[in-house]
Design a protein around this motif. Structure first.
Motif, PDB file in Angstrom:
ATOM      1  N   LEU A 140       0.834  -1.201   0.000  1.00 27.66           N
ATOM      2  CA  LEU A 140       0.000   0.000   0.000  1.00 27.66           C
ATOM      3  C   LEU A 140       0.871   1.255   0.000  1.00 27.66           C
ATOM      4  CD1 LEU A 140      -2.637  -1.091   2.685  1.00 27.66           C
ATOM      5  CD2 LEU A 140      -2.665  -1.480   0.225  1.00 27.66           C
ATOM      6  N   ILE A 141       0.570   2.172  -0.908  1.00 30.43           N
ATOM      7  CA  ILE A 141       1.326   3.419  -1.012  1.00 30.43           C
ATOM      8  C   ILE A 141       0.645   4.502  -0.178  1.00 30.43           C
ATOM      9  CG2 ILE A 141       2.182   5.189  -2.588  1.00 30.43           C
ATOM     10  CD1 ILE A 141       3.566   2.543  -2.977  1.00 30.43           C
ATOM     11  N   LYS A 142       1.429   5.180   0.678  1.00 27.54           N
ATOM     12  CA  LYS A 142       0.903   6.296   1.470  1.00 27.54           C
ATOM     13  C   LYS A 142       0.620   7.483   0.546  1.00 27.54           C
ATOM     14  CE  LYS A 142       3.579   5.156   5.660  1.00 27.54           C
ATOM     15  NZ  LYS A 142       4.651   5.618   6.560  1.00 27.54           N
ATOM     16  N   PRO A 143      -0.319   8.350   0.901  1.00 29.94           N
ATOM     17  CA  PRO A 143      -1.208   8.258   2.074  1.00 29.94           C
ATOM     18  C   PRO A 143      -2.332   7.242   1.854  1.00 29.94           C
ATOM     19  CG  PRO A 143      -1.756  10.190   0.775  1.00 29.94           C
ATOM     20  CD  PRO A 143      -0.557   9.578   0.124  1.00 29.94           C
ATOM     21  N   ILE A 144      -2.724   6.567   2.942  1.00 28.67           N
ATOM     22  CA  ILE A 144      -3.730   5.514   2.857  1.00 28.67           C
ATOM     23  C   ILE A 144      -5.007   5.985   3.539  1.00 28.67           C
ATOM     24  CG2 ILE A 144      -4.242   3.102   3.385  1.00 28.67           C
ATOM     25  CD1 ILE A 144      -1.212   2.752   3.853  1.00 28.67           C
ATOM     26  N   THR A 145      -6.117   5.894   2.832  1.00 27.57           N
ATOM     27  CA  THR A 145      -7.397   6.212   3.459  1.00 27.57           C
ATOM     28  C   THR A 145      -7.904   4.987   4.200  1.00 27.57           C
ATOM     29  OG1 THR A 145      -8.735   5.479   1.584  1.00 27.57           O
ATOM     30  CG2 THR A 145      -7.942   7.757   1.536  1.00 27.57           C
ATOM     31  N   GLU A 146      -8.777   5.244   5.165  1.00 24.91           N
ATOM     32  CA  GLU A 146      -9.338   4.135   5.936  1.00 24.91           C
ATOM     33  C   GLU A 146     -10.106   3.182   5.032  1.00 24.91           C
ATOM     34  OE1 GLU A 146     -12.804   3.747   9.243  1.00 24.91           O
ATOM     35  OE2 GLU A 146     -11.115   5.071   9.758  1.00 24.91           O
ATOM     36  N   GLY A 147     -10.783   3.696   4.041  1.00 25.65           N
ATOM     37  CA  GLY A 147     -11.553   2.863   3.123  1.00 25.65           C
ATOM     38  C   GLY A 147     -10.669   1.936   2.320  1.00 25.65           C
ATOM     39  N   VAL A 148      -9.554   2.459   1.818  1.00 31.69           N
ATOM     40  CA  VAL A 148      -8.615   1.630   1.046  1.00 31.69           C
ATOM     41  C   VAL A 148      -8.033   0.544   1.925  1.00 31.69           C
ATOM     42  CG1 VAL A 148      -6.353   1.629  -0.083  1.00 31.69           C
ATOM     43  CG2 VAL A 148      -8.037   3.396  -0.648  1.00 31.69           C
ATOM     44  N   LEU A 149      -7.625   0.915   3.140  1.00 29.75           N
ATOM     45  CA  LEU A 149      -7.025  -0.060   4.049  1.00 29.75           C
ATOM     46  C   LEU A 149      -7.984  -1.203   4.338  1.00 29.75           C
ATOM     47  CD1 LEU A 149      -4.891  -1.069   6.040  1.00 29.75           C
ATOM     48  CD2 LEU A 149      -5.858   0.495   7.751  1.00 29.75           C
ATOM     49  N   LEU A 150      -9.221  -0.892   4.695  1.00 29.85           N
ATOM     50  CA  LEU A 150     -10.177  -1.924   5.076  1.00 29.85           C
ATOM     51  C   LEU A 150     -10.584  -2.781   3.881  1.00 29.85           C
ATOM     52  CD1 LEU A 150     -12.414  -0.051   7.665  1.00 29.85           C
ATOM     53  CD2 LEU A 150     -10.265  -1.272   7.987  1.00 29.85           C
ATOM     54  N   THR A 151     -10.693  -2.158   2.705  1.00 28.99           N
ATOM     55  CA  THR A 151     -11.042  -2.925   1.508  1.00 28.99           C
ATOM     56  C   THR A 151      -9.949  -3.933   1.162  1.00 28.99           C
ATOM     57  OG1 THR A 151     -12.353  -1.113   0.607  1.00 28.99           O
ATOM     58  CG2 THR A 151     -11.578  -2.764  -0.951  1.00 28.99           C
ATOM     59  N   ARG A 152      -8.690  -3.474   1.191  1.00 33.40           N
ATOM     60  CA  ARG A 152      -7.578  -4.377   0.869  1.00 33.40           C
ATOM     61  C   ARG A 152      -7.431  -5.460   1.915  1.00 33.40           C
ATOM     62  NH1 ARG A 152      -3.870  -2.373  -2.832  1.00 33.40           N
ATOM     63  NH2 ARG A 152      -2.928  -4.451  -2.740  1.00 33.40           N
ATOM     64  N   LEU A 153      -7.592  -5.094   3.193  1.00 30.96           N
ATOM     65  CA  LEU A 153      -7.472  -6.075   4.270  1.00 30.96           C
ATOM     66  C   LEU A 153      -8.526  -7.166   4.114  1.00 30.96           C
ATOM     67  CD1 LEU A 153      -6.323  -7.161   6.884  1.00 30.96           C
ATOM     68  CD2 LEU A 153      -7.706  -5.485   8.135  1.00 30.96           C
ATOM     69  N   ASN A 154      -9.762  -6.760   3.857  1.00 32.94           N
ATOM     70  CA  ASN A 154     -10.840  -7.734   3.711  1.00 32.94           C
ATOM     71  C   ASN A 154     -10.592  -8.660   2.518  1.00 32.94           C
ATOM     72  OD1 ASN A 154     -13.553  -8.843   4.222  1.00 32.94           O
ATOM     73  ND2 ASN A 154     -14.042  -7.887   2.261  1.00 32.94           N
ATOM     74  N   ARG A 155     -10.149  -8.077   1.398  1.00 37.42           N
ATOM     75  CA  ARG A 155      -9.914  -8.878   0.191  1.00 37.42           C
ATOM     76  C   ARG A 155      -8.818  -9.915   0.441  1.00 37.42           C
ATOM     77  NH1 ARG A 155      -7.940  -5.331  -4.485  1.00 37.42           N
ATOM     78  NH2 ARG A 155      -9.952  -4.346  -4.109  1.00 37.42           N
ATOM     79  N   VAL A 156      -7.725  -9.474   1.057  1.00 45.47           N
ATOM     80  CA  VAL A 156      -6.608 -10.388   1.298  1.00 45.47           C
ATOM     81  C   VAL A 156      -6.990 -11.444   2.334  1.00 45.47           C
ATOM     82  CG1 VAL A 156      -4.263 -10.547   2.180  1.00 45.47           C
ATOM     83  CG2 VAL A 156      -4.860  -8.700   0.622  1.00 45.47           C
TER      84      VAL A 156
END
Length: 570
Positions: A140-156
């Motif tokens: 993940l490339i900074k800056p990271i939004t909360e939405g991007v973080l949670l979406t990627r975490l859930n997918r992985v």
């Protein structure tokens, strides 16, 4: 479709229990109990750690640990099994995020189902590729939004659960059970079918079933020309000794994707197997420019350049290897010893000796490294023209050889022979080179290297005769045991191969044939606990000498099947 399988993270499979059913692929974010997971956030800036922690809390996370450095992260990873790790790439002084992930992988500090998200402001190709080589689940490339973080975490996370039971079986080295789980999952999961086939091919190779691995890769290639699948087919060719065919495939992969780094490493290995050091050097140099932060790649480049006499490039590679290896679990003495050789050939004896002192201090307590340092010291003196000190080091090594019947690994034997021949000793280095030839009688590239050492010592004809005699001795020893086996004289074959192993303890062909004869004896005469233990010892010795041999896994599987059920359960 079967219901999702729920197993506690890291729970071992029950021996003898039937393989669990395939995992359902219908789970969503709401189906995951995020509150019960363990999280680790690693960043050297407290503000970033707090932002990531709050994002995780909004997901429902409760058990969140934090680390401000690579060293602190390793301490926590050593004590706690984390389900999710968010790790920054740049962590200030000490280990960076790539090195933390690298060490966690090497030391098996992560659960098979653990998710590792690498976080960084770095966008350079070398940083992204360096991290990607250690296979984080996402970058993940900074800056990271909360939405991007949670979406990627859930997918992985969702994807990892599909492979969880497979990974657990893999971690237990039960490769056939893991492959069966892959097959079951492939039948219901079209989304992850390609990646399941990739895993199955890997498992088949581990199980000593290259033909089944080839079928899995070919099935993938029929769907799409994935570079990893083509590289997998090339690796099978390599294992079969088809180096030229493998070379062509790897070159084709690189032509289509110049950033597929593994293909460069494999291509260089193919060139080395064919004795094409110049080509291997060129390939490794290109790979190192694309992804320069690999300790192993820089070390390989330095070693090839040293053999070629390209001192400038060897020095550059070894110095880079030392720099990036300072905080890496892959740190090794090879770069220090290689750089000392370079310094010796440049007549910088002072730095060479300082490097040798450093390597002895950094790797204190390792007798083999102390021996290698002594050999390198003698070579440095000889190459810099100090023949008196070189001879003194040679005399010390000759005494050591005469007093210790054991012999070190092949590369050390060759270096020792080079030094002893250079300082005028003949009998001991000839014995060393014959020992190498006898234990590697079917390795044409290595035998050519042995011949070159004889050539350099002006012993070309004598050396060729020694090599022929060594090959014949090894072949005769092996063939006699195989002949007894094929004649049905299993007990005599067993005793003969014990005799052969005593004479040639590191000859792979003899070791493999000995293990096969042991297994045949038990298959015909019944299980024998002592013979089983001896067989396991032979196979583990093979894995120690040359890890990753395909036939090793196959024979280990055969041995496991012979163990009575009650003993296996005990």
């Amino acid at each position: 479709m079967s219901a999702p399988v729920t197993v506690p993270a890291g729970a071992p499979a029950v021996p003898g229990a039937p393989a669990p059913g395939p995992i359902s692929v219908s789970a969503t974010l709401a189906d995951v109990d995020w509150a019960s997971k363990n999280y680790l956030v690693v960043d050297d800036f407290i503000g970033i750690r707090q932002l990531l922690r709050e994002s995780l809390r909004n997901l429902g996370a409760k058990n969140i640990d934090q680390a401000s450095s690579g060293g602190e992260a390793m301490g926590l990873l050593s004590r706690i099994r984390y389900d999710v790790v968010l790790c920054d790439y740049n962590l200030g002084e000490g280990k960076n995020g790539q090195q933390v992930l690298e060490e966690a992988r090497v030391r098996n500090l992560l659960l098979p189902s653990s998710v590792w998200l690498m976080v960084s402001a770095e966008k350079s190709v070398e940083s992204v590729m360096g991290a990607a080589e250690h296979q984080p689940d996402a970058y993940l490339i900074k800056p990271i939004t909360e939405g991007v973080l949670l979406t990627r975490l859930n997918r992985v996370w969702h994807k990892k659960q599909v492979f969880r039971m497979i990974d657990l079986a893999y971690a237990e080295k039960d490769y056939l059970r893991a492959a069966a789980l892959c097959d079951a999952q492939i039948d219901i999961d079209k989304v992850h079918q390609i990646e399941l086939l990739r895993m199955k091919a890997k498992l088949m190779l581990k199980s000593g079933e290259p033909d089944k691995a080839r079928l899995a890769y070919e099935r993938v290639v029929q769907e799409r020309e994935y570079q990893w699948a083509r590289s997998g087919l090339a690796k099978i060719r390599m294992a079969n000794g088809e180096f030229e065919q493998a070379r062509q495939i790897f070159q084709g992969v690189i032509a289509e994707n110049r950033y597929y780094i593994d293909a460069y490493d494999q291509l260089a290995a193919a060139h080395q197997q064919m004795g094409q050091l110049d080509d291997a050097c060129n390939v490794l140099e290109r790979a190192a420019k694309l992804s320069p932060n690999s300790v192993l790649r820089q070390r390989s480049l330095g070693q090839v350049c040293l053999k070629l006499g390209n001192l400038a490039m060897a020095e550059k590679a070894f110095r880079k290897c030392i720099a990036i290896g300072e905080y890496s679990v892959m740190k090794s003495p090879d770069a220090y010893l290689g750089l000392a050789r370079v310094c010796g050939q440049k007549n910088d004896v002072k730095e060479a000796l300082a490097l040798l002192q450093t390597v002895i201090k950094e790797f204190a307590g390792d007798d083999l490294i102390a021996l290698r340092a002594k050999i390198t010291e003698g070579l440095v003196y000889h190459e810099s023209g100090d023949f008196r000190r070189a001879r003194k080091a040679g005399d010390e090594l000759e005494v050591l050889l005469n007093s210790d019947p054991g012999r070190p690994e092949v590369a050390v034997c060759l270096d020792m022979a080079v030094l002893l021949l250079a300082v005028g000793v003949k009998e001991a280095p000839v014995e060393l080179l014959c020992y190498v030839a006898r234990n590697n009688h079917d390795n044409a590239v290595l035998l050519d290297e042995v011949q070159r050492i004889f050539d350099k010592a002006r012993m070309a004809e004598e050396g060729a005769a020694y090599i022929r005699a060594s090959k014949k001795e090894a072949t005769d020893l092996m063939n006699q045991g195989v002949l007894l086996w094929r004649s049905g004289k299993l007990q005599e074959a067993l005793e003969w191969m014990r005799h052969a192993r005593k004479i040639l303890p590191n000859n792979m062909r003899i070791l493999f044939n000995a293990a096969q004869i042991h297994l045949s004896h038990m298959q015909q005469s019944g299980y024998d606990a002592l013979l089983s233990a001896e067989t396991a010892q032979v196979l583990l010795h093979i894995d120690h000498i040359q890890p990753g041999q395909q036939r090793f896994a196959q024979l280990m599987e055969q041995l496991a099947r012979l163990v009575p059920t009650e003993q296996a359960e005990a």
